[in-house]
Every structure is written in structure tokens, then in C-alpha cells.
Enzyme design. Sequence first.
Site, PDB file in Angstrom:
ATOM      1  N   GLU A  97      -5.466  10.784   5.726  1.00  0.00           N
ATOM      2  CA  GLU A  97      -6.462  11.373   5.198  1.00  0.00           C
ATOM      3  C   GLU A  97      -7.847  11.896   5.857  1.00  0.00           C
ATOM      4  O   GLU A  97      -8.902  11.596   5.833  1.00  0.00           O
ATOM      5  CB  GLU A  97      -7.211  10.025   4.543  1.00  0.00           C
ATOM      6  CG  GLU A  97      -7.593   9.001   5.408  1.00  0.00           C
ATOM      7  CD  GLU A  97      -6.721   7.705   5.836  1.00  0.00           C
ATOM      8  OE1 GLU A  97      -5.556   8.283   5.805  1.00  0.00           O
ATOM      9  OE2 GLU A  97      -6.916   6.837   6.144  1.00  0.00           O
TER      10      GLU A  97
ATOM     11  N   HIS B 223      -3.069   9.756  -2.994  1.00  0.00           N
ATOM     12  CA  HIS B 223      -3.291   8.517  -2.244  1.00  0.00           C
ATOM     13  C   HIS B 223      -4.274   9.227  -0.977  1.00  0.00           C
ATOM     14  O   HIS B 223      -5.205   8.268  -0.822  1.00  0.00           O
ATOM     15  CB  HIS B 223      -1.886   8.128  -1.432  1.00  0.00           C
ATOM     16  CG  HIS B 223      -2.281   7.062  -0.337  1.00  0.00           C
ATOM     17  ND1 HIS B 223      -2.131   5.823  -0.760  1.00  0.00           N
ATOM     18  CD2 HIS B 223      -2.670   7.232   0.973  1.00  0.00           C
ATOM     19  CE1 HIS B 223      -2.447   4.937   0.317  1.00  0.00           C
ATOM     20  NE2 HIS B 223      -2.820   5.464   1.193  1.00  0.00           N
ATOM     21  N   GLU B 224      -4.001  10.271  -0.404  1.00  0.00           N
ATOM     22  CA  GLU B 224      -4.977  10.784   0.594  1.00  0.00           C
ATOM     23  C   GLU B 224      -6.321  11.220   0.009  1.00  0.00           C
ATOM     24  O   GLU B 224      -7.165  11.015   0.671  1.00  0.00           O
ATOM     25  CB  GLU B 224      -4.168  11.958   1.379  1.00  0.00           C
ATOM     26  CG  GLU B 224      -2.872  11.447   2.012  1.00  0.00           C
ATOM     27  CD  GLU B 224      -2.688  10.125   2.741  1.00  0.00           C
ATOM     28  OE1 GLU B 224      -3.655   9.734   3.185  1.00  0.00           O
ATOM     29  OE2 GLU B 224      -1.786   9.519   2.658  1.00  0.00           O
TER      30      GLU B 224
ATOM     31  N   HIS C 263      -8.347   8.242  -0.519  1.00  0.00           N
ATOM     32  CA  HIS C 263      -8.989   7.764   0.695  1.00  0.00           C
ATOM     33  C   HIS C 263     -10.485   8.271   0.676  1.00  0.00           C
ATOM     34  O   HIS C 263     -11.212   7.780   1.645  1.00  0.00           O
ATOM     35  CB  HIS C 263      -8.221   7.757   2.012  1.00  0.00           C
ATOM     36  CG  HIS C 263      -6.945   6.983   2.256  1.00  0.00           C
ATOM     37  ND1 HIS C 263      -7.585   5.599   2.392  1.00  0.00           N
ATOM     38  CD2 HIS C 263      -5.975   7.050   2.514  1.00  0.00           C
ATOM     39  CE1 HIS C 263      -6.584   5.037   3.065  1.00  0.00           C
ATOM     40  NE2 HIS C 263      -5.392   5.977   3.011  1.00  0.00           N
TER      41      HIS C 263
ATOM     42  N   GLU D 262      -6.391   0.389   2.685  1.00  0.00           N
ATOM     43  CA  GLU D 262      -5.169   0.746   2.063  1.00  0.00           C
ATOM     44  C   GLU D 262      -4.815   0.203   0.579  1.00  0.00           C
ATOM     45  O   GLU D 262      -4.333   0.852  -0.231  1.00  0.00           O
ATOM     46  CB  GLU D 262      -3.947   0.572   2.895  1.00  0.00           C
ATOM     47  CG  GLU D 262      -3.993   1.271   4.202  1.00  0.00           C
ATOM     48  CD  GLU D 262      -3.741   3.009   4.187  1.00  0.00           C
ATOM     49  OE1 GLU D 262      -3.577   3.505   3.099  1.00  0.00           O
ATOM     50  OE2 GLU D 262      -4.399   3.631   5.003  1.00  0.00           O
TER      51      GLU D 262
ATOM     52  N   ASP E 177      -0.904  -1.455  15.385  1.00  0.00           N
ATOM     53  CA  ASP E 177       0.155  -0.917  14.557  1.00  0.00           C
ATOM     54  C   ASP E 177       0.956  -1.954  13.990  1.00  0.00           C
ATOM     55  O   ASP E 177       1.531  -1.610  12.897  1.00  0.00           O
ATOM     56  CB  ASP E 177       1.021  -0.037  15.522  1.00  0.00           C
ATOM     57  CG  ASP E 177       1.571   1.237  15.043  1.00  0.00           C
ATOM     58  OD1 ASP E 177       0.820   1.861  14.143  1.00  0.00           O
ATOM     59  OD2 ASP E 177       2.795   1.345  15.146  1.00  0.00           O
TER      60      ASP E 177
ATOM     61  N   TYR F  60      -1.089  -2.667   1.753  1.00  0.00           N
ATOM     62  CA  TYR F  60      -0.865  -1.480   0.672  1.00  0.00           C
ATOM     63  C   TYR F  60      -0.360  -2.295  -0.316  1.00  0.00           C
ATOM     64  O   TYR F  60      -1.323  -2.059  -1.642  1.00  0.00           O
ATOM     65  CB  TYR F  60       0.280  -0.617   1.210  1.00  0.00           C
ATOM     66  CG  TYR F  60      -0.007   0.195   2.141  1.00  0.00           C
ATOM     67  CD1 TYR F  60      -0.284   1.705   2.045  1.00  0.00           C
ATOM     68  CD2 TYR F  60       0.095  -0.031   3.382  1.00  0.00           C
ATOM     69  CE1 TYR F  60      -0.545   2.795   2.684  1.00  0.00           C
ATOM     70  CE2 TYR F  60      -0.062   0.889   4.691  1.00  0.00           C
ATOM     71  CZ  TYR F  60      -0.637   1.967   4.238  1.00  0.00           C
ATOM     72  OH  TYR F  60      -0.806   3.080   5.214  1.00  0.00           O
TER      73      TYR F  60
HETATM   74  N1  BES Z   1      -4.069   6.208   6.514  1.00  0.00           N
HETATM   75  C1  BES Z   1      -2.514   6.200   6.315  1.00  0.00           C
HETATM   76  C2  BES Z   1      -1.807   6.565   7.471  1.00  0.00           C
HETATM   77  C3  BES Z   1      -1.741   5.703   8.595  1.00  0.00           C
HETATM   78  C4  BES Z   1      -1.917   4.201   8.556  1.00  0.00           C
HETATM   79  C5  BES Z   1      -2.050   6.121   9.722  1.00  0.00           C
HETATM   80  C6  BES Z   1      -2.059   3.541   9.537  1.00  0.00           C
HETATM   81  C7  BES Z   1      -1.909   5.418  11.101  1.00  0.00           C
HETATM   82  C8  BES Z   1      -2.162   4.297  10.856  1.00  0.00           C
HETATM   83  C9  BES Z   1      -2.205   7.021   5.084  1.00  0.00           C
HETATM   84  O1  BES Z   1      -3.242   7.195   4.178  1.00  0.00           O
HETATM   85  C10 BES Z   1      -1.177   6.447   4.688  1.00  0.00           C
HETATM   86  O2  BES Z   1      -1.264   5.233   4.128  1.00  0.00           O
HETATM   87  N2  BES Z   1       0.097   7.136   4.246  1.00  0.00           N
HETATM   88  C11 BES Z   1       1.346   6.947   3.674  1.00  0.00           C
HETATM   89  C12 BES Z   1       1.281   7.556   2.160  1.00  0.00           C
HETATM   90  C13 BES Z   1       1.686   6.492   0.918  1.00  0.00           C
HETATM   91  C14 BES Z   1       0.904   5.212   1.224  1.00  0.00           C
HETATM   92  C15 BES Z   1       1.380   7.125  -0.451  1.00  0.00           C
HETATM   93  C16 BES Z   1       2.506   7.209   4.341  1.00  0.00           C
HETATM   94  O3  BES Z   1       2.218   7.994   5.536  1.00  0.00           O
HETATM   95  O4  BES Z   1       3.543   6.655   4.026  1.00  0.00           O
HETATM   96 ZN    ZN Z   2      -3.471   5.426   3.151  1.00  0.00          ZN
END
Ligand code: BES
Ligand code: ZN
Length: 595
Positions: A261, A285-286, A289, A308, A365, A373
Site C-alpha cells: 500500500e 485491499h491496498e 489501507h 491488516e 516478519d 488479517y
Molecule cells: N502491507 C501488506 C504487505 C506486507 C505485510 C508487506 C507485512 C510487508 C510486511 C499488504 O497490504 C498485504 O496485506 N498484501 C496482501 C494482499 C491481500 C491480503 C489481499 C498480500 O500481499 O498477499
Molecule cells: Zn494489507
Amino acid sequence: MPGHKDPHSYSNPHEVVIRDSTLEMEVNFFTRTIEGKVTHTIENLSGANRLVLDIRDLTIYRITLDDGEETAFAIGPHNKYLGNPLAIEITGQTRSVTIFFLSNPRSSAIQWLEPTQTAGKRHPFLFTQSQAILARTWIPCQDTPSVRFTFSAKVKVPPGLLALMSADNPTEKNKNGEYEFKMNQPIPSYLLALAVGDLEYQSLGEKTGVYAESPMLKKASSEFAEVQEMMRVAESIYGKYLWGRFDVLVLPPSFPFGGMENPRLTFATPTIIAGDQSLVHVVAHELAHSWSGNLVTNATWNDFWLNEGFTVYFERRIMEALNGKLYAEMLAELGYQDLKATLKEFGNTHEDTALKINLKGRNPDDGMTLIPYEKGYFFLLALEQAVGRKDWDQFLNDYFGEYAFRSLDTEEFLRYFESYFSEDLPLIKHRVPLNQWIYDPGLPKSAPPINSKRFRQVEKVIKQWKNGLDPQHLNISEWSTHEWLHFIRNLPSSLTPQEMTNLDEAFHFSKSKNSEILFAWLLHAANNQYQPAEPIMDKFLTSVGRRKYVLPIYKALSQTNEGFQKAKSIYRRARPNYHSITASSLDRLLGLNGG
Ligand code: BES
Ligand code: ZN
């Protein structure tokens, strides 16, 4: 901001805080380095005589104050995840600090791609991924989501390439390769982003557009044609979009996530371009955010569910408004299946299955599982049902207004919620035990039931297939991607080669252009050691770097000795194509280091 102790930052924002950053950077594809200079404008809240920043794998040449006088600095001991503290001598009167730095070719945020790893095959490409704590591997900063700052930047790249940031962006390349950026809304460091490549732009509507390499641009813009409408719908639910533009950048397939995002410029994997807009919930989703996360931000990574969980909830509200309840229910039930699987893998009593978790001393991480989520989503759905959608929506509007451009932790959220609904609180708590949801592991019994009507139909078809009905005679017309996913996921976990072959001949899963369907199929192939799928699996794992796909496939392969050897041999070839985020997860799984 001050008041939150972030276990993943060495910085001291409760004493001195950065308010604005001015960047000058030159991108060098030969040395795979970024040479830069950053001027941080600071506010000294306590008369402190040092400013502490986060750095990791950065060379610091020199540091000056205000009008250019050099100042002393010290780099503290190294920690694998956190990097090093950079302590800079300042005075109570210092207004700005300028740092001259050089990134390392192995900077974990940056992926440097050869021309062969791009769609166009002619120019190199670079992108950064700063979340969660990787901004410090390319810019010295207070790398904590509890600090926000505005920024401006000048970036020099090789002629013929376009540079883009999480800021206002150019839409065309220029001859000298020099670009300027400005971000007037304060953002936390994890939203700093840069991409450089042979990129082109296509408008999608008044405030929306898409950037991609030219071979991808047409496909991308028809896939994302609804984004302007998405924004309209989102604004109608939770208030005005406050970031100016919303553009999407389609990255090469090594991008480790579905989407990221970055404000004004969402980064997206090309694997969501299915040809039929069936995976655009990732863009929703993005976009969501832009409220939960970018506007109202988790103060520490222990509060990641605030980012999330709210975003998944909002994403599904957007999809419901666009495609109806039956559609959104399918997304929610797939999410519920993911949640169940994650809880099973962790065990119901594992600490990391609480919403608020403790990541101190660990890589943040580790907390980026599906729990924040999907458990977050079901918690918020339970609250919606307890207070009623009308009051809930009003609450969220007020919450986003109250905390706009601020960071908060779980406890502050709880206090805000409890005082907002103080009159009905006993009743709400009776239905939705707030503390249990937030602090206890597992899924509370009060979780709202989820029941996708369309999926019940799919299950009937699975039964018919199990009873031996010829696949040609199954009633599968008009199925969406999500129904197919439910079908594939709910096939028996153990399938004979003959059954796999029959299924694939009837439904062509292995030839699917839809990455979710192909992934679900390849998981069965890996779990059942189905050899005919090997070439396709090999191609998938060596061309796609999205962690959500590749990690489970390698895991499934690794269940047998032979499969583990196979996984390692594919990984040795695939690793050069992965971003460090995907590679470090796989290094851990496969016990490799450096390929
Ligand atoms: N912000 C996250 C991606 C992220 C999380 C990067 C933690 C680094 C550390 C992004 O918004 C996300 O949640 N992406 C998901 C999309 C989905 C839930 C629709 C993905 O990448 O799978
Ligand atoms: Zn996200």
C-alpha cells in the site's frame, strides 16, 4: 507518537523527532548501490544532545548539521534484524541533520533485476519493499511506524528509465533521468518506496491510473478498469480519500507480495492480472489501507492487526458494494479456511494466534501471518454484528477522523472503542468478549458463522465427483474463480495420479492463467507427488517470487525426503530471482544459505 516504545527501532523519537526529510539519491545499476544524502528536519522535544537513527547495511560517510558543520556520530553494535543504532551528536538548537550514505548491494529492501527478469527484457529494474523494518537498509531514518514525516526527493537514474516513489509522480520519462518528488502528507518510514524501470503510464479515471512495463500496460489497464469506481465506493463508506491520487504500479513477478500500500502508488504483483478482473480484491485491499494503515497506523508491529484486520474488513466491504453479498461471502469463507489452516498449523494455544502479539527480540516478519488479517477480520465482523452496521460505520468514520495521520496501539484503540460505545458496552462485551479476542490465542466461540451459499453448491458438485460422476457432466457453468478455488481446495487431500490426471483433463487447472487456481492445483500436485505437474511447477517457482505462493509449495514438497531434495534443487535455480524477503523465508525452510 511519543509514548509508544517500539521494540524494533533504536531511535529516540520521544526525545527528538523527524518531521520532514529531503532526499537526494543516485541509482547505480552497475554497482547495485544508491548513493544518497538525506536532510532530516527535526524537532527536539527534550533538549536532547543526540539523535538516534536506524541503519542496516548502510555506509555512512559523514554527517553535518544545519549550515554544514560536521558532527560526530557513532555506530552501535549490529543486530541481525534491527541493524545498528546510528547516534548523532546534536544540540538543543539543531534544526536539521544531513547524512551522506551509500547502500549495500545486498540491501534487503532493494531488489535489483537484470533485464532478463523484466517483461521488456531490455532494461534493468529496481524496486524497494520497506515494510516492516527494511527502510533502514536504504535510508537512515527513525524506522518506526510511530513516527511520521513529510518528504521531498530528487532521484537520478540512468537515461531511458522512469523513477517513481510513494509520492506525487511523473507520468513520462525524461531525457536526463532526473526526477523530483514531493509527499506533503506525513507518512511512516515503512511506506517509503522507490521503483525504477522502463515504465509507462495509463490513466484509468480522474484520480487513478496504472504504471507498467509496456508489454503489460494494456492487460493491466483493462484488469484494473474498475479502480476509479472502487475509490468512489470506498469514499462513500469511510470518508474522503486524503492522498490525492491512487495509482497502481505492476511490478515484475519477483515482487514478494500480492500488493503493498505505498501511498499514492500501490505496488502490485503481476500475478493478480488474471484477464477477467477476478483477483482485483487485492487492489481493493491496498486501496483500503489508504484509511486503515496509511492514515491510521499501527504504532508498533505488535499491533499489526490494527493495520491488516481493518483493511481486510474494509476490502470485503468494498467488494460487497461492487459485486454483491454473495460474492463477498465467498471471499470471507476462503479467508475463514485460511484462518482455520493457520490456527491448525500453530496450534490453538500458540501465543502468536492472539491479535496483539509480542515480537520483541524477534523478526517482525514472524508476526506477519494470516492471524492479524483473518482473525482481525472476524473480530471486526463480530463487532459490526453486535452494534449494527449503521452505528459501526459511523464509528469507523469517526475513528479514521480522530486518528487521521496518527499512530496508535491496540490499547488506545480499545479505550477509544469502549468510550465510544460506553452505554452499550456491557451488552457488546457479553456478545463479543473484547479482551479474549485481542489477548487470547485461538478463535473465540463468539466468532460469527460464515456461510457462502455458492460454496454449498460447489460442495454438491464435489460429492457428485466423489460418487464417480463423469467430470464432463458436473454442473460447473458460470463458476467464478472463487468457486473453482473452493472446489480445488476441498478435493480430498490424497489423490491418485489417475484422479489428478482426470481432473486436469476435465478442467485444465495446470493450464490456468489464473495464479490462484494454478497455485491451489500445484499444492495438490506437491502434496501427492504428482509427476506430470513437475515442469509447470518448476516454471512457476522459478518465475514467480510471491511468497504466499512459493513458500507453501516448497513446504508441501518438503514432506518427503525425495521431495525435499527436489525442492532444494529447484530453489538453487530459483533463488536469484527472489526478493530477499522471500529468499530469507525459504533459506530458513530449506536450510540453505546463499544458494
Ligand atoms: N502491507 C501488506 C504487505 C506486507 C505485510 C508487506 C507485512 C510487508 C510486511 C499488504 O497490504 C498485504 O496485506 N498484501 C496482501 C494482499 C491481500 C491480503 C489481499 C498480500 O500481499 O498477499
Ligand atoms: Zn494489507
